[in-house]
Structures are given as C-alpha cells and as structure tokens.
Design a protein around this motif. Sequence first.
Motif, PDB file in Angstrom:
ATOM      1  N   THR A  32     -16.462 -52.706  -6.531  1.00 23.49           N
ATOM      2  CA  THR A  32     -15.177 -52.040  -6.758  1.00 23.49           C
ATOM      3  C   THR A  32     -14.849 -51.081  -5.623  1.00 23.49           C
ATOM      4  N   LEU A  33     -15.819 -50.284  -5.213  1.00 20.66           N
ATOM      5  CA  LEU A  33     -15.578 -49.330  -4.127  1.00 20.66           C
ATOM      6  C   LEU A  33     -15.275 -50.038  -2.820  1.00 20.66           C
ATOM      7  N   SER A  34     -15.930 -51.161  -2.602  1.00 21.74           N
ATOM      8  CA  SER A  34     -15.712 -51.905  -1.374  1.00 21.74           C
ATOM      9  C   SER A  34     -14.386 -52.669  -1.390  1.00 21.74           C
ATOM     10  N   ASN A  35     -14.145 -53.437  -2.439  1.00 18.52           N
ATOM     11  CA  ASN A  35     -12.995 -54.349  -2.473  1.00 18.52           C
ATOM     12  C   ASN A  35     -11.707 -53.688  -2.917  1.00 18.52           C
ATOM     13  N   VAL A  36     -11.815 -52.686  -3.775  1.00 23.09           N
ATOM     14  CA  VAL A  36     -10.615 -52.068  -4.347  1.00 23.09           C
ATOM     15  C   VAL A  36     -10.275 -50.743  -3.666  1.00 23.09           C
ATOM     16  N   VAL A  37     -11.299 -49.916  -3.429  1.00 22.67           N
ATOM     17  CA  VAL A  37     -11.063 -48.607  -2.808  1.00 22.67           C
ATOM     18  C   VAL A  37     -11.042 -48.716  -1.286  1.00 22.67           C
ATOM     19  N   GLY A  38     -11.818 -49.642  -0.736  1.00 20.26           N
ATOM     20  CA  GLY A  38     -11.841 -49.831   0.713  1.00 20.26           C
ATOM     21  C   GLY A  38     -12.942 -49.074   1.425  1.00 20.26           C
ATOM     22  N   ILE A  39     -13.965 -48.638   0.704  1.00 13.63           N
ATOM     23  CA  ILE A  39     -15.088 -47.948   1.333  1.00 13.63           C
ATOM     24  C   ILE A  39     -15.985 -48.966   2.021  1.00 13.63           C
ATOM     25  N   GLN A  40     -16.351 -48.679   3.250  1.00 15.28           N
ATOM     26  CA  GLN A  40     -17.016 -49.682   4.082  1.00 15.28           C
ATOM     27  C   GLN A  40     -18.526 -49.734   3.893  1.00 15.28           C
ATOM     28  N   SER A  41     -19.172 -48.595   3.747  1.00 18.22           N
ATOM     29  CA  SER A  41     -20.635 -48.527   3.677  1.00 18.22           C
ATOM     30  C   SER A  41     -21.046 -47.869   2.369  1.00 18.22           C
ATOM     31  N   ILE A  42     -21.857 -48.584   1.575  1.00 21.64           N
ATOM     32  CA  ILE A  42     -22.241 -48.088   0.252  1.00 21.64           C
ATOM     33  C   ILE A  42     -23.747 -48.219   0.082  1.00 21.64           C
ATOM     34  N   SER A  43     -24.385 -47.133  -0.324  1.00 25.22           N
ATOM     35  CA  SER A  43     -25.814 -47.162  -0.624  1.00 25.22           C
ATOM     36  C   SER A  43     -26.024 -46.665  -2.046  1.00 25.22           C
ATOM     37  N   CYS A  44     -27.143 -47.081  -2.659  1.00 27.16           N
ATOM     38  CA  CYS A  44     -27.422 -46.734  -4.047  1.00 27.16           C
ATOM     39  C   CYS A  44     -28.829 -46.178  -4.176  1.00 27.16           C
ATOM     40  N   THR A  45     -28.992 -45.253  -5.104  1.00 26.29           N
ATOM     41  CA  THR A  45     -30.310 -44.771  -5.478  1.00 26.29           C
ATOM     42  C   THR A  45     -30.313 -44.552  -6.979  1.00 26.29           C
ATOM     43  N   ASN A  46     -31.470 -44.785  -7.609  1.00 26.76           N
ATOM     44  CA  ASN A  46     -31.537 -44.677  -9.067  1.00 26.76           C
ATOM     45  C   ASN A  46     -32.123 -43.359  -9.551  1.00 26.76           C
ATOM     46  N   ARG A  47     -32.367 -42.441  -8.628  1.00 27.95           N
ATOM     47  CA  ARG A  47     -32.913 -41.129  -8.989  1.00 27.95           C
ATOM     48  C   ARG A  47     -32.215 -40.031  -8.193  1.00 27.95           C
ATOM     49  N   LEU A  48     -32.357 -38.813  -8.707  1.00 30.67           N
ATOM     50  CA  LEU A  48     -31.685 -37.691  -8.051  1.00 30.67           C
ATOM     51  C   LEU A  48     -32.383 -37.261  -6.781  1.00 30.67           C
ATOM     52  N   GLU A  49     -33.711 -37.193  -6.783  1.00 29.89           N
ATOM     53  CA  GLU A  49     -34.433 -36.637  -5.637  1.00 29.89           C
ATOM     54  C   GLU A  49     -34.128 -37.360  -4.328  1.00 29.89           C
ATOM     55  N   PRO A  50     -34.132 -38.713  -4.284  1.00 26.38           N
ATOM     56  CA  PRO A  50     -33.751 -39.387  -3.029  1.00 26.38           C
ATOM     57  C   PRO A  50     -32.323 -39.064  -2.601  1.00 26.38           C
ATOM     58  N   ALA A  51     -31.434 -38.901  -3.574  1.00 24.91           N
ATOM     59  CA  ALA A  51     -30.052 -38.541  -3.237  1.00 24.91           C
ATOM     60  C   ALA A  51     -29.990 -37.159  -2.596  1.00 24.91           C
ATOM     61  N   LEU A  52     -30.752 -36.213  -3.118  1.00 26.11           N
ATOM     62  CA  LEU A  52     -30.783 -34.868  -2.541  1.00 26.11           C
ATOM     63  C   LEU A  52     -31.315 -34.896  -1.112  1.00 26.11           C
TER      64      LEU A  52
END
Length: 229
Positions: A32-52
């Motif tokens: 959705t973020l890529s195709n609808v919003v137009g954001i080019q680079s997307i990464s995911c993490t399933n925990r808070l600590e790596p995001a911090l």
Amino acid sequence: MNTVQRAEADLCLKSALIVDDHPLFCEALSMTLSNVVGIQSISCTNRLEPALAVLAGKQKPSVVVLDLNLPDVNGLEGLVRVKSVSGDVPIVVVSSMTEPRIVRSALRLGANGFVPKHSPRHVFREAFAKIAAGGVWLPEDMALEDDDAPDRGMELAAKLALLTRQQGRILQLICQGLMNKQIAFLLSIAETTVKAHVTEIMRKLQVVSRTQALLLAKEGNISSLLLND
C-alpha cells in the motif's frame, strides 16, 4: 488526492520504517505504501529495539509506521520511546486499538497521525498526503479534543503543583523518553533515588504507570509549570 498532494508525498516521504510483528500485515502495508502512497524504500521490523537502533543512526527513514502492540513493548510506551529518538521524523500509528481515548493519547504523545488497521487504501493515501504536507491525520468523524470531557485544567494544575522541583524535573525527563538510569546520570543521583521519586510522582498524580503520568504531564504542560516555578 490531487496531483500537488501526490507530488508532496513523493517528495517528502521517500522511505518508511514499519514496526509491526504481523508478517502478512507488514507485506500488505508495504504494498500500500509503495503502490498507493508512492514511498520508494520500505523496511520492516517486528520489534521496537531494532527500530530504535535505526532511528538513532544517521540514515533515518522519512516516516515511521508504528503498531502499538509489539513483542518487546506494549501500548503507548513504544510511541514514547520512538518519539524520543526520531527527531523530526513523522510517526504514524497504525493500530487495531482505535478507542478515541487511545487515539487522542497517541497524538498528545507526538504521533502525527492515527490510521486504523482496517482502513481502505484510499484512507492511507489521504492520511500520508496530509502528514507529508505537515498536517495531522485522525480517523474519520473523530475530533482532536473531547468536547464532552469536563475542563480538567485546574485539576491537573493542582496535581502537578504537588510535585517538588526535583520530581518536576524527573517527570519532564520522563516526557523526553528517558529511562531511570539515564535520568540518574543526568541529575547525578542514584537510580534507586529516581525510582523512589517516580513512585511518589505516580502517587501524587494518582496514576499507576509512567505512561499515564507522562500523559498527564503533557496535558498539564509540565514544561510551563517548571518555567513559572
């Protein structure tokens, strides 16, 4: 969404960090973020600590998309900790917890928008366009302020006035997302002393958690109180 809004979203929001522990939802949201919003680079993490860790580094994403329930943190505490290291990076909460009280609390704690997980794609498009343009996004038919709630200004001011100067400083540092050990270092006091002050702060404010104390401090404008002390 008009052409100008899409251009702003493409210009301002080039990359996104999704923090959510549901793989299928992460995959769908990434599309959705890529195709609808137009954001080019997307990464995911399933925990808070790596995001911090990512947000504390030099290469920050353009936007953080945060779920409130994660394996290593629960509720609004995750938002507080992300806000403490994200700087000017906007934070969009995408959650199935959509009670008005939670939505308003998330915005008071610094979220730039709140999108329910079940929202259709066009809602994500409109939400991210508004946030990219510097606005704040709320779920449909929800006001930022609760018009039915009684005026709590005097009550909050009275509770905050019960705090000592040191307790006020500690509460202000909690609002900045600092943990007890960091507060102890900054104030040159023992961590056990900080814990004792936090317990007393919660007693005086009549709350049962740091997050509730933080929300009261935000609502009662603890910074102004300290400046006027």
